[in-house]
Design an enzyme around this catalytic site. Structure first.
Site, short mmCIF file in Angstrom:
data_model
loop_
_atom_site.label_atom_id
_atom_site.label_comp_id
_atom_site.label_asym_id
_atom_site.label_seq_id
_atom_site.Cartn_x
_atom_site.Cartn_y
_atom_site.Cartn_z
N ASP A 134 0.85 -1.19 0.00
CA ASP A 134 0.00 0.00 0.00
C ASP A 134 0.89 1.25 0.00
OD1 ASP A 134 -2.39 1.52 0.24
OD2 ASP A 134 -2.09 1.64 2.41
N ASP B 124 -0.49 5.14 0.84
CA ASP B 124 -0.85 6.12 1.88
C ASP B 124 -0.79 5.47 3.26
OD1 ASP B 124 -1.74 8.64 0.46
OD2 ASP B 124 -3.01 7.18 -0.56
N LYS C 218 -9.71 -1.94 -3.02
CA LYS C 218 -9.60 -2.75 -1.82
C LYS C 218 -10.76 -2.42 -0.87
CE LYS C 218 -5.53 -0.86 -1.25
NZ LYS C 218 -4.20 -0.49 -0.68
N ASP D 163 -1.57 -0.60 5.99
CA ASP D 163 -1.79 -0.04 7.33
C ASP D 163 -3.24 -0.15 7.78
OD1 ASP D 163 -2.53 1.94 5.34
OD2 ASP D 163 -2.76 3.34 7.00
#
Length: 265
Positions: free
Chosen positions: A12, A14, A187, A210
């Site tokens: 990922d 961000d 996602k 995260d």
């Protein structure tokens, strides 16, 4: 968790590699160590506001080696969903970035700005400039029967200043106004992970993110090994309390710790 157990990393962005314009501590070093060990890395992001080349330039400015073909985003996947419900040449109301609008046009649809143009569909993705009028036009069109597609449903997005509303929060405002629920492309749907893995020739990737509700849930649904990094939205307490669908296989502080853990025999 060892290097022989995986053949690549789907990471990922961000909250994992950067927050806003700044690199997450440990991210650049960690990615460098993974590549030094010969581990292929690709990036899977729900952020639909920028084209892969712009993301690549951002990564390179931070010191991360990347190519446009390494970046897999939710915007193209959302446009693909339009193919199932909208005909070429139909009007599509775009709530999102210029990049998303360009994708809609390139797919053969006619991007429009208002419900007055009777769009057959609404496509909604994150953009910093989205405001009340954009959400209102989407609501009007959806109430009149337009198909509704969202690039993703992330409720929040990590920024350098803190956590801010994400596309899911803006989508929720339209849902509150209309009672409708969009079909989402990004996602935690597993398709984006599987598409990235296939394109990169990965058969046993490690999905790193995260967020439990998008990165981990989607990676688990795709049948891949998952790791939660503690540099963004979720923490160890939430990971311990998560149900099976959202529980990661591994929890690590950051990407440097991940690279160290993977390199241990």
């Amino acid at each position: 968790m060892r290097l022989p157990d995986i053949d690549g990393v789907l990471c990922d962005l961000d909250g994992v590699v950067y927050s806003g314009a700044e690199a997450v501590p440990g991210a650049v070093e960690g990615l460098g160590r993974l590549r030094a060990h010969g581990v292929p890395v690709a990036f899977v992001t729900n952020n639909a506001s920028r084209p892969p080349q712009a993301v690549t330039e951002h990564l390179r400015a931070l010191g991360v080696r990347a190519e446009a073909e390494d970046v897999f985003g939710s915007a193209p996947a959302a446009v693909d969903l339009l193919d199932e419900a909208v005909r070429p040449g139909d009007a599509v109301l775009v709530v999102g970035s210029g990049y998303l609008r360009d994708l809609v046009a390139a797919a053969g649809y006619r991007p429009v700005n208002t419900a007055d143009e009777r769009p057959a569909a609404v496509i909604q993705g994150f953009d910093l400039d989205t405001g009340w009028r954009h959400l209102a036009e989407a609501s009007y069109a959806i109430a009149r029967g337009a198909v509704w597609v969202a690039t993703n449903l992330d409720r929040s997005i990590p920024r350098a200043e803190g956590t801010a509303p994400g596309n899911g929060s803006l989508v929720a405002a339209v849902t509150a106004a209309t009672g409708a629920v969009p079909r989402a492309a990004g996602k935690p749907e597993p398709l984006l992970f599987r598409t990235a893995a296939e394109a990169c020739g990965m058969h046993r990737p490690l999905v790193v993110g995260d967020r439990l509700d998008t990165d981990v849930r989607g990676g688990n649904a795709a049948g891949f090994t998952t790791a939660l990094v503690l540099t963004g939205v979720d923490d160890r307490a939430r990971a311990r309390a998560a149900d099976d669908a959202d529980r990661p296989d591994h929890v690590v502080p950051d990407l440097t710790a991940l690279a160290e853990a993977l390199s241990r025999a």
